[in-house]
Design a protein around this motif. Structure first.
Motif, short mmCIF file in Angstrom:
data_model
loop_
_atom_site.label_atom_id
_atom_site.label_comp_id
_atom_site.label_asym_id
_atom_site.label_seq_id
_atom_site.Cartn_x
_atom_site.Cartn_y
_atom_site.Cartn_z
N TYR A 40 0.83 -1.20 0.00
CA TYR A 40 0.00 0.00 0.00
C TYR A 40 0.87 1.25 0.00
O TYR A 40 1.85 1.35 0.72
N GLU A 153 -10.80 6.60 1.90
CA GLU A 153 -10.31 6.19 3.21
C GLU A 153 -10.17 7.36 4.17
O GLU A 153 -10.50 7.25 5.34
N THR A 154 -9.64 8.49 3.71
CA THR A 154 -9.42 9.65 4.56
C THR A 154 -10.73 10.37 4.84
O THR A 154 -11.51 10.65 3.93
N LYS A 155 -10.99 10.65 6.12
CA LYS A 155 -12.23 11.32 6.53
C LYS A 155 -12.02 12.78 6.90
O LYS A 155 -12.94 13.58 6.82
#
Length: 300
Positions: A40, A153-155
């Motif tokens: 990743y 994925e990032t909030k």
């Protein structure tokens, strides 16, 4: 006796100098496609073009020069240790009221710090650092952008930070700050009115403690004038992975505690920011008697 190995295609090689080349040709594709490590890569990060061992520079002369440098550092550290705490006589250490940790007068002083932003996770905030006017301060400036990257994925996004590099002694040993003789952090800054978070990163004993830190807010008033800010260590609260913990405890000021100091802006307001830092030091305020500002809980 040389060891002969039969390969699947019928070829063989001896245990001589060409052995590692044959193994590399056979295992190279296997290692590059191996699932033993995570492939990743964060958004915005450049892919690795070479393996880590391929970037090593095997030079005998450089090794000797590096050994001489480390031995000279070890000699100086030994002399400072025999002289007294922090390289000062014991009487001077006990009577010390202030100490300057970092001041910014040259590019070498800036090189002791690193800057980062949410661009590491695909964000759009930008941060820069340079010497201020007349080389008398560090100017940290940039643009904050709270737009969340569309990676699924990032909030949250929108932060910039400045963090000191860990102190390293001879032979790359960790060095720790001894702040046990002081009770307050003392800074001379000039900001634009935006709040900052002052963070103390500690050296963890276990891997799950690597995100533990002690924090407190620093409010700048803006305007053309410098301000001197005093933050008692009793005000710093404990958090882990961005969450304030119920089990609060004061910062330990012994030699085994401190690793780095940092400043973070993340007030969720888009736009430019800047912060000038003249120096960062310590203060022993004898009028301050508070041990810890927050409620603690007894353990069963």
């Amino acid at each position: 006796m040389a060891l002969a190995v039969m390969l699947p295609n019928g070829a063989s090689f001896c245990g001589g100098c060409c052995r590692h080349k044959v193994l590399l040709s056979l295992l190279g594709p296997l290692l590059s496609n191996s699932k033993l490590y995570s492939s990743y890569r964060r958004p915005g990060a450049e892919p690795k073009k070479k393996l880590s061992w391929q970037n090593a520079d095997f030079s005998f002369k450089k090794g000797i020069d590096h050994l001489k440098t480390q031995l000279s550092l070890l000699k100086k550290e030994t002399q400072d240790y025999l002289r007294g705490p922090g390289g000062h006589p014991l009487s001077q250490h006990l009577l010390e009221q202030t100490r300057v940790l970092w001041q910014f007068r040259s590019q070498e002083d800036l090189n002791k710090w690193v800057i980062s932003s949410d661009m590491e996770v695909g964000g759009k905030s930008k941060v820069h650092i340079k010497l201020g006017r007349n080389n008398q301060a560090a100017l940290l400036y940039g643009t904050l952008n709270t737009e969340v990257p569309r990676d699924g994925e990032t909030k949250y996004s929108g932060y910039c930070s400045m963090r000191s590099k860990p102190a390293v002694g001879s032979f790359n040993r960790k060095k720790y700050y001894d702040w046990s003789n002081f009770n307050s952090l003392y800074l001379r800054v000039r900001g634009d009115g935006r709040p900052w978070m002052v963070n103390i990163y500690t050296d963890p004993y276990f891997s799950h403690q690597k995100d533990d830190l002690y924090s407190y807010f620093m409010f700048t008033r803006g305007g053309p004038y410098w301000e001197e800010i005093k933050i008692p260590f009793s005000k710093f609260f404990f958090s882990s992975r961005g969450r304030i913990q119920d089990n609060q405890h004061p910062v330990g000021l012994d030699k085994a505690s401190f690793l780095t100091l940092g400043f973070t802006i993340g007030d969720k307001v888009d736009g430019p920011f800047q912060l000038e830092i003249d120096f960062i030091g310590l203060l022993n305020d004898r009028a301050h008697r508070e041990e810890f500002a927050y409620e603690t809980y007894g353990k069963n």
